[in-house]
Design a protein around this motif. Structure first.
Motif, PDB file in Angstrom:
ATOM      1  N   UNK A   1     -12.020  -8.928  -8.341  1.00  0.00           N
ATOM      2  CA  UNK A   1     -12.952  -9.907  -7.778  1.00  0.00           C
ATOM      3  C   UNK A   1     -13.945 -10.407  -8.813  1.00  0.00           C
TER       4      UNK A   1
ATOM      5  N   UNK B   1       1.984  12.340 -11.585  1.00  0.00           N
ATOM      6  CA  UNK B   1       3.259  11.856 -11.067  1.00  0.00           C
ATOM      7  C   UNK B   1       3.269  10.355 -11.297  1.00  0.00           C
TER       8      UNK B   1
ATOM      9  N   UNK C   1       1.192   3.611  -6.373  1.00  0.00           N
ATOM     10  CA  UNK C   1       0.307   4.731  -6.624  1.00  0.00           C
ATOM     11  C   UNK C   1      -1.136   4.268  -6.422  1.00  0.00           C
ATOM     12  N   UNK C   2      -1.390   3.026  -6.816  1.00  0.00           N
ATOM     13  CA  UNK C   2      -2.709   2.447  -6.599  1.00  0.00           C
ATOM     14  C   UNK C   2      -2.603   0.938  -6.728  1.00  0.00           C
ATOM     15  N   UNK C   3      -3.582   0.227  -6.160  1.00  0.00           N
ATOM     16  CA  UNK C   3      -3.578  -1.224  -6.322  1.00  0.00           C
ATOM     17  C   UNK C   3      -5.001  -1.726  -6.482  1.00  0.00           C
TER      18      UNK C   3
ATOM     19  N   UNK D   1      -3.196   5.393 -14.794  1.00  0.00           N
ATOM     20  CA  UNK D   1      -2.701   5.920 -13.510  1.00  0.00           C
ATOM     21  C   UNK D   1      -1.174   5.878 -13.486  1.00  0.00           C
TER      22      UNK D   1
ATOM     23  N   UNK E   1       0.798  -1.228   0.000  1.00  0.00           N
ATOM     24  CA  UNK E   1       0.000   0.000   0.000  1.00  0.00           C
ATOM     25  C   UNK E   1       0.836   1.287   0.000  1.00  0.00           C
TER      26      UNK E   1
ATOM     27  N   UNK F   1     -12.440   8.327 -14.043  1.00  0.00           N
ATOM     28  CA  UNK F   1     -12.309   8.196 -12.591  1.00  0.00           C
ATOM     29  C   UNK F   1     -12.552   9.558 -11.968  1.00  0.00           C
ATOM     30  N   UNK F   2     -13.561   9.638 -11.118  1.00  0.00           N
ATOM     31  CA  UNK F   2     -13.854  10.952 -10.549  1.00  0.00           C
ATOM     32  C   UNK F   2     -12.781  11.399  -9.557  1.00  0.00           C
ATOM     33  N   UNK F   3     -12.004  10.424  -9.072  1.00  0.00           N
ATOM     34  CA  UNK F   3     -11.028  10.786  -8.042  1.00  0.00           C
ATOM     35  C   UNK F   3      -9.635  11.066  -8.609  1.00  0.00           C
ATOM     36  N   UNK F   4      -9.454  10.947  -9.913  1.00  0.00           N
ATOM     37  CA  UNK F   4      -8.091  11.091 -10.447  1.00  0.00           C
ATOM     38  C   UNK F   4      -8.074  11.957 -11.696  1.00  0.00           C
TER      39      UNK F   4
ATOM     40  N   UNK G   1       3.055  16.889  -8.725  1.00  0.00           N
ATOM     41  CA  UNK G   1       2.391  16.367  -7.533  1.00  0.00           C
ATOM     42  C   UNK G   1       2.250  17.497  -6.509  1.00  0.00           C
ATOM     43  N   UNK G   2       1.035  17.989  -6.300  1.00  0.00           N
ATOM     44  CA  UNK G   2       0.870  19.127  -5.372  1.00  0.00           C
ATOM     45  C   UNK G   2       1.378  18.816  -3.966  1.00  0.00           C
ATOM     46  N   UNK G   3       1.347  17.537  -3.588  1.00  0.00           N
ATOM     47  CA  UNK G   3       1.773  17.180  -2.230  1.00  0.00           C
ATOM     48  C   UNK G   3       3.276  17.358  -2.038  1.00  0.00           C
TER      49      UNK G   3
END
Lengths: 161, 543
Positions: B129, B149, B123-125, B144, B119, B177-180, B301-303
């Protein structure tokens, strides 16, 4: 400095773990964490109360935004928010202190929701400081168990919204 | 069609040419389906190197590197490779087999919670299923990995999902993807602010990090630097953004960097930090770069902005886009021109006067001179892959980039990176010369891959700077523990000549600088794998 984060996330398995993991991984504090579904069953809302200096607070927001399961992060200070916490507290009582307990409940607007011969469960919903105060008041009596939701908070209404 | 077939179709749709990996029962449906495809499989000798090889390929091709390993130990072995790619923001898609969906959580044979374990390194996993989700998941994963980044994405696929029938295959054309939604274009108002500051500045400098190369922004950055005559330094990951001998380039910064580069950065009055994390090795005291100068931090990457240092002007976006936009802004150079030229003259002076003087032992190969000779003789667009240890610091300091690439594990500092990464780089572009330079410690961490090179005919050239020590740690113990050496002696290492023979590789040994010219010429002559052992003074230091 205390800070509240109201985080909308995808309602999927593992998301809570990812968000909580982010806090531990970067040594951010979690003072409290409450999670629940929103009006949209695909979206959960996490209310996270954290504390830290200005830079930490900004980093928490940015790192949360970076998570791909996070839809939106709102952050605000305590004074800008309406916050509540729910607590269930089980206490042992006897004839001698029953009245005192009931009086305390009256003062604090708490309710007795379950009772047996020598035990009762009291429910209180209030701001976190008053929950703390209520625990202090009952400490003289014997507390058996405590369950708290953690803080739930929304930003105060503003006309502009 | 079954799930495994669908995965292969996804990889084909993404233009994947190579999959690096290691099979096991839980990934067998995948490796069975891939037989019907033109995608080539490379059997790596340990899973960690599958990710490194995919990383080398990704860095040279600009495409996503792909590896596929089995469940349990296969998956846990690949973690270091994934973490290495994550630290350097390299786009990977890593497919792991998983035990039967119904058995997940019951601790059966070769079960590991790999999505949980990686995790903080991905960046994502995904854990798939339902086999019908395969096309969407793969489309998202590639998107992604190689946008915003960049970074690794892991897809865990239980064996029953790989075997599940799929009614119809449709590969989505777009990702939704609404989150990315990463920011690529820089904010114009912020760019104008930067231009204003540049017009006021007298001693501006650009510090380029790995982000400049990852966004393919090297040319745009160089064009900007040349148009306005702004000097450039780089972090380790930024090496190669400018040719090493470019008059406007002053070297790598940091505690292992060039003194003149550090001085240039410290004395600047405007610092444009580009695609760099401002981590401890490059900037040991972040306060110093904000005190007496205007700091502009540019990152996709804003972070990253404000994490290690608080900039005066944050600039979120892709390096290439921002520099293209900035170059178009037509800086008013009337006031700045003379100041800039004076600043460059000062820096040229530093470059001359602050050269590091080494006093090499003549009985051994001088790694500094050797590396410069090697890079001057290698092909102009050749790829130089440095490992981790003293070899890395010498490589950073003395390798000359012309039109080629310099690859290394900068963020994580993973020993053993160079050989597998060089294999990936060579497969990405077979026409380019690829050289891995490692120490005898890092070589032994990846020497099992000589078999992979031999089996798949990957003509990588390997230099081993041999000093019989874990040199970087020895050097640290020399300074910090007054020569109390602990667990750094590499006695027991194999005879490299015999080892090369065992793998059918050509072998050369260089014992001092006398025959360096002809040895390097022989080493570089043919496009085939060859091992060159250079005997280094065990007491040699990078500082």
């Amino acid at each position: 400095m205390k800070r509240i984060y109201s985080v909308s996330v995808e309602n999927r398995s593992g998301v809570l773990c990812k968000v909580a993991g982010l806090f531990s991984r970067r040594c951010f504090n979690i003072d409290s964490l409450a999670v629940g579904e929103t009006d949209d069953p695909e979206v959960s809302c996490m209310t996270i109360v954290s504390s830290g200096d200005e830079r930490t607070i900004e980093q928490i927001e940015k790192q949360l935004n970076k998570k791909l399961d996070v839809i939106k992060v709102k952050t605000f200070g305590e004074s800008e928010s309406i916050s509540r916490e729910l607590m269930l507290i089980k206490v042992k009582y006897n004839r001698g202190n029953r009245r005192d307990i009931m009086e305390n409940c009256d003062i604090m607007k708490a309710q007795i929701v379950d009772m047996s011969k020598n035990m009762m469960i009291i429910q209180i919903c209030d701001v976190p400081e008053r929950i703390q105060l209520f625990i202090k008041m009952l400490r003289t009596i014997s507390i058996v168990e405590v369950a708290r939701t953690g803080t739930l908070a929304l930003q105060k209404c503003r006309d502009a919204e | 069609m079954i799930g495994a077939d669908a995965i292969i179709k996804c990889l084909e749709a993404e233009g994947v040419e190579y999959v690096f990996g290691y099979p096991g029962v839980a990934i067998c449906p995948f490796y069975n389906s891939i037989l019907d495809s033109d995608i080539r499989t490379i059997l790596i000798r340990t899973e960690q190197n599958a990710a490194h090889a995919a990383s080398g390929l990704a860095r040279v091709s600009g495409k996503v590197g792909v590896c596929a390993v089995t469940s349990g130990p296969g998956a846990t072995n690949v973690i270091t490779g994934i973490a290495t790619a994550f630290a350097d923001s390299i786009p990977l898609v890593c497919i792991t087999g998983q035990v039967n969906s119904e058995l997940i959580g019951s601790d059966v044979f070769q079960e590991a919670d790999i999505t949980g374990a990686v995790e903080s390194f991905v960046k994502y996993s995904y854990l798939i299923k339902n086999a019908n989700n395969i096309p969407r998941v793969f489309k998202e994963a590639f998107h992604i990995a190689n946008t915003g980044r960049r970074g690794p994405v892991l897809i865990d696929v239980p064996i029953d999902i790989q075997n599940a029938p799929i009614s119809k295959f449709h590969y989505p054309e777009e990702v939704n993807m609404r989150t990315y939604k990463p920011t690529v274009k820089g904010n114009m108002a912020q760019i104008k602010k930067v231009v204003k500051e540049l017009e006021k500045a007298k001693r501006p400098i650009i510090c380029a990090g790995g982000g400049a190369l990852l966004s393919d922004g090297g040319a745009a950055l160089r064009a900007f630097s040349e148009k306005y005559r702004i000097p450039v330094v780089s972090t380790m990951m930024g090496i190669g953004v400018m040719p090493t001998r470019h008059p406007l380039y002053f070297g790598m910064v940091g505690n292992n960097g060039k003194p003149c580069a550090n001085r240039a950065m410290n004395e600047s009055d405007l610092l444009l930090m580009v695609g760099a994390r401002v981590a401890d090795r490059a900037v040991s005291q972040p306060d110093l770069i904000t005190n007496n100068k205007v700091l502009i931090h540019m990152d996709v990457d804003p972070a990253e902005i404000g994490k290690n240092v608080g900039p005066h002007i944050p600039l979120v976006g892709d390096v290439k886009h921002i520099f293209e936009d900035m170059t178009e802004q037509d800086l008013d150079t009337a006031h700045t021109h003379r100041a800039y030229e004076e600043w460059l003259k000062t820096l040229d002076g530093y470059r001359e006067s602050m050269q590091v003087k080494r006093s090499p032992n003549k009985d051994y190969v001088d790694p500094a001179r050797f590396i410069t000779m090697l890079s001057d003789k290698m092909e102009e667009d050749g790829i130089y892959v440095a490992d981790v240890g003293q070899n890395q610091i010498w490589s950073c300091g003395y390798h000359i980039v012309r039109k080629g690439r310099f690859l290394t594990s900068g963020g994580m500092g993973t020993m053993g990176y160079s050989i597998p990464a060089a294999m990936g780089a060579k497969l990405a572009d077979k026409n380019r010369q690829v050289i891995a330079v490692c120490g005898d410690g890092s070589f032994q961490m990846s020497m099992m891959e000589l078999a992979t090179m031999r089996q798949h005919h990957i003509p990588v050239k390997i230099v081993v700077l041999k000093n019989n020590y874990l040199g970087m740690v020895r050097e640290f113990q020399h300074y910090t523990y007054k020569d109390n050496y602990s667990v750094v002696d590499l006695s027991g290492s194999p005879d490299l000549e015999k080892l090369a023979a065992a793998y059918d590789m050509d072998f050369l040994r260089l014992e001092n600088m006398e025959k360096a010219e002809e040895t390097i010429d022989a080493f570089l002559k043919e496009d085939k794998s060859i091992l060159l052992e250079c005997i280094i003074d065990p007491m040699d230091l990078v500082k």
